[in-house]
Structures are given as C-alpha cells and as structure tokens.
Design a protein around this motif. Structure first.
Motif, short mmCIF file in Angstrom:
data_model
loop_
_atom_site.label_atom_id
_atom_site.label_comp_id
_atom_site.label_asym_id
_atom_site.label_seq_id
_atom_site.Cartn_x
_atom_site.Cartn_y
_atom_site.Cartn_z
N ARG A 196 0.85 -1.20 0.00
CA ARG A 196 0.00 0.00 0.00
C ARG A 196 0.88 1.25 0.00
NH1 ARG A 196 -5.26 -1.18 1.64
NH2 ARG A 196 -5.68 0.99 2.09
N ARG B 18 6.57 16.66 2.39
CA ARG B 18 6.94 17.87 3.15
C ARG B 18 7.07 19.06 2.21
NH1 ARG B 18 11.30 15.59 7.63
NH2 ARG B 18 9.73 14.81 9.08
N ALA C 158 -5.24 -12.06 2.02
CA ALA C 158 -4.83 -10.79 1.42
C ALA C 158 -5.99 -9.79 1.44
CB ALA C 158 -4.33 -11.01 0.00
N LEU D 260 -6.68 -8.67 5.08
CA LEU D 260 -5.63 -7.73 5.51
C LEU D 260 -5.82 -6.37 4.82
CD1 LEU D 260 -2.50 -10.07 5.44
CD2 LEU D 260 -3.39 -8.88 7.44
N ASN D 261 -6.20 -6.42 3.56
CA ASN D 261 -6.41 -5.17 2.82
C ASN D 261 -7.53 -4.35 3.46
OD1 ASN D 261 -5.75 -3.46 0.59
ND2 ASN D 261 -7.68 -4.05 -0.34
N TYR E 110 -6.21 -2.94 6.78
CA TYR E 110 -5.27 -1.83 6.58
C TYR E 110 -5.97 -0.60 5.99
CZ TYR E 110 -1.40 -5.01 7.63
OH TYR E 110 -0.53 -5.88 8.26
N THR E 111 -7.01 -0.84 5.18
CA THR E 111 -7.77 0.30 4.64
C THR E 111 -8.46 1.05 5.78
OG1 THR E 111 -8.17 -0.85 2.56
CG2 THR E 111 -9.63 0.98 3.05
N GLU F 273 -5.88 2.84 7.76
CA GLU F 273 -5.40 4.03 7.03
C GLU F 273 -6.36 5.20 7.20
OE1 GLU F 273 -3.92 3.14 3.00
OE2 GLU F 273 -4.83 5.02 2.37
N GLU G 6 0.54 13.67 9.07
CA GLU G 6 0.86 14.92 9.77
C GLU G 6 2.15 14.76 10.59
OE1 GLU G 6 0.18 18.87 10.48
OE2 GLU G 6 -0.96 17.56 9.14
N ALA G 7 2.26 13.59 11.23
CA ALA G 7 3.42 13.35 12.09
C ALA G 7 4.71 13.27 11.26
CB ALA G 7 3.21 12.05 12.86
N VAL G 8 4.68 12.59 10.12
CA VAL G 8 5.92 12.42 9.34
C VAL G 8 6.27 13.66 8.50
CG1 VAL G 8 5.82 9.91 9.20
CG2 VAL G 8 4.77 11.26 7.39
N THR G 9 5.26 14.46 8.15
CA THR G 9 5.57 15.64 7.35
C THR G 9 5.84 16.87 8.22
OG1 THR G 9 3.21 16.14 7.11
CG2 THR G 9 4.24 14.91 5.32
N GLY G 10 5.58 16.74 9.51
CA GLY G 10 5.83 17.86 10.44
C GLY G 10 4.68 18.84 10.40
N SER G 11 4.41 19.44 11.56
CA SER G 11 3.25 20.36 11.62
C SER G 11 3.72 21.81 11.61
CB SER G 11 2.44 20.09 12.87
OG SER G 11 3.28 20.01 13.98
#
Lengths: 322, 49
Positions: A241, A312, B24, B27-28, B31-32, B35, B44-49
């Motif tokens: 995914r 980013r 499969a 699980l899909n 996970y959907t 997500e 938001e956490a990985v791109t920074g706020s």
C-alpha cells in the motif's frame, strides 16, 4: 512457528511489500533466497515464494487499478506472449543442461542482464533531458506496423511490436528462470513508451496471474508453507500500500534511479555467489546475501525517505501559497 | 493449517490459493480501515506540523 520467526517474516514482508508496490518487482527475487538460507527445501522455497508473490501482487494490482494504472489489454497480450516465450527459453536451458553447463551460462546471463538493464535505466535516470529517448528505445518505438492498440495513459502502439517484446521477455524469463517482472517493466517503458506508473501497474497485473498459476502448480505437490506465506503477507500487504501510493508522489526519474540501484545490486550479488560457488569461497556467498538484502533495505528506505521529503515539500509549497 | 493438509492434489492447491486470496483481502480491509483512522495523523506526524 516461533513468535520471533513470525515477527521477522512480517518485517521482511513489509520491506518486500514496499519494493513490490513501488517497482512491481522484488518478490520471489528476495523471498526464495531468504527461505533457502533459512533451511527450506528448494521446491518449498520456490512454491512459498510464488504463493507470497501472488497474494502481495493481488492486492497491489487492486491498488494500481484504483489509481488507473493497469492496462488490461496490454497485460493480457504480455501474458500470452510471455507464456509462449517461456517455453522457448526453457527449451534452451534444457538443451544446455544436456551439455552440462546450464548453471554457469544461466548465472552469467543473469549477471549480464541485470547489470545491462540496471546501467541502461541508471543512465536514463541521470539524463538531464528527461524527454530524450535512448536511440535504441526510439528505434523500437518507431516500429509502426498496424494493427495498433491504444495504451492506458495515452498513445497507441503496434500490436506486432507488443507481441514481439512479450515473446522476447518470455524467452529471457524462461531462460533465466525468473518471473520476468524486472524485465517486463523496463521493456514496457522503453520498448513501448508506456508511462512508468502504468508500466508498474500492468507488470503487477501480469505477475498476479502468473504467480497464481505458479502457486497452484507447486501447491498441488504440497510445496507451499502456508504459515510462512501468512506471516509474510501480514507485512507485505501493508508495505505494498505504501509502495504503490508512493508511485503517485515520487518523481518518475527517482523511480528509475532506485530501480537501477536494485538491479545493479542484484547483478553484483549473483556474480559474487557464482564466483564463490565455483571457487569454493564461502565468504562470497555471504557477501551475495548481504548485497541482496542490503540493497533491498537501502532502496526501500530511500523510497520512504523520498516520499516523506516530497510530501513535506508539497506541504511547504501549499503553505507558501496561502 | 485449517485442515488444508487433509485435502489432496487439486483440492489442496485450490484451498491454498483461496486461503492466500482470502487473507490478502482481509488484511487489505483491515489496513484500509486503519489508514482511514490513523492515516491523516500519521501523515501529519511524518511531514511535520
């Protein structure tokens, strides 16, 4: 199965899923040697690898379909042409086996093929003018004999050219004993001029069909370890995914660069293993395994890093525009 | 696993392929859902706020 082993398989599945979703390849190429190293028999390793690739590609194909990146007509022609080509390739290998040097010839062909495609793709990725086609690619794409088929993402291509490329990839696939994903993707991109994202999606579709058939054939003889497949799938369906979503975020040139790095890493790994086996240098077999898994880990990490960086960047641009 | 070993030949092969597709798909779905619930916060956490 031991919980630690299950955790390792889930983590390994996650890594492979990212690569598979992003490149449309890297499944059996990584799983089969890993299972061999862990002590599974070769038939079970191949059968389990195929069943895992089938499950992963099934979901990845659904994701690519959602993004409009699967060309079913092209995929169907590729499956037909490749099936015929694989039989021709296998005939070559059988003839070489009777002469007694099939393993060496196949290994050398594998090294040359991975290396040549890797260098070709790398040169293309590093080219400053991204619209400029390689002369060989231009020559192939200029082959214009009707009838034509329309391509998803625009344009049309000669049906004869498509079938010839599918047959050629099938012969190589049957000769090398591999699924053909790493050959089909560049063949579609450079031979037919299919956009990278559609080439990956159509490649995944082809792998799903051939992987399902292969898994069924091995399962008939009881050569699929279902608990291993189940653990690997738990990680890979999540990774796939992430990988397929990343194809919509990361620049096409970056995709080519990562793909080239994987191929060149694989080429060096196979060469190291062959030299190690021939001359009894055990350390080279270890180097081979480290190279395969190291390059996979590095490339998967690079995909994630580039995707986050791009997100980013997009966010910063959007914020500046407000 | 799940009695699949008791089957033989084509039935076992078909059951294994079906089990792989079933897992499969489940699980899909999981996970959907995951997500949708955690995706925006994670992005938001990985791109920074």
């Amino acid at each position: 199965m031991d919980p630690t082993v299950i955790t390792i398989f889930i983590g390994f599945g996650l890594l492979i899923g990212i690569l598979f979703g992003f490149f449309g390849m890297g499944g059996s190429f990584l799983v089969t040697p890993a299972l061999l190293v862990m002590g599974y028999g070769s038939q079970t390793a191949v059968g389990t690898g195929l069943a895992f690739v089938f499950g992963t590609s099934f979901i990845a194909a659904l994701k690519h379909r959602d993004h409009g990146q699967v060309d079913y007509k092209l995929g169907g022609i590729m499956i037909l042409g490749m099936t015929a080509g694989i039989e021709v390739g296998k005939t070559f290998v059988d003839a070489l086996s009777e002469l007694g040097f099939a393993d060496t010839v196949v290994s050398i062909a594998y090294v040359l093929m991975l290396g040549a495609v890797g260098i070709f793709v790398l040169r293309d990725a590093r080219s400053e003018d991204t619209d400029e086609l390689h002369p060989v690619a231009r020559m192939i794409q200029d082959f214009d004999v009707p009838p034509h088929i329309s391509l998803t993402g625009g344009g049309e291509v000669s049906l004869w050219l498509t079938m010839a490329i599918a047959l050629f990839v099938g012969v190589l696939s049957g000769f090398l004993g591999v699924g053909g994903g790493f050959l089909l993707m560049p063949a579609m991109m450079y031979g037919l001029g299919v956009p990278a994202a559609v080439a990956v999606g159509t490649d995944v579709f082809q792998i799903t069909i051939s992987g399902g058939f292969g898994a069924f054939r091995y399962a008939q003889a009881g050569n699929v370890a279902l608990p291993v497949v189940a653990s690997l799938l738990a990680g890979s369906t999540l990774g796939a995914r992430v990988g397929s979503a990343a194809t919509n975020i990361v620049d096409e040139g970056d995709i080519k660069g990562y793909f080239a790095a994987m191929l060149i890493g694989g080429s060096v790994a196979v060469a190291a293993k062959e030299i190690g086996t021939t001359y009894g240098i055990e350390v080279l077999s270890t180097v081979s395994i480290v190279l395969i898994f190291g390059s996979a880990l590095l490339v998967a990490g690079a995909v994630i890093y580039t995707t986050i960086s791009e997100l980013r960047h997009e966010k910063a641009v959007a914020a500046a525009g407000d | 696993m799940f009695g699949i070993e008791s089957l033989s030949g084509n039935a076992q092969a078909a059951a294994i392929v079906a089990a792989v597709i079933g897992e499969a798909l489940v699980l899909n779905l999981v996970y959907t859902a995951l997500e949708r619930v955690a995706g925006p916060a994670l992005t938001e956490a990985v791109t920074g706020s």
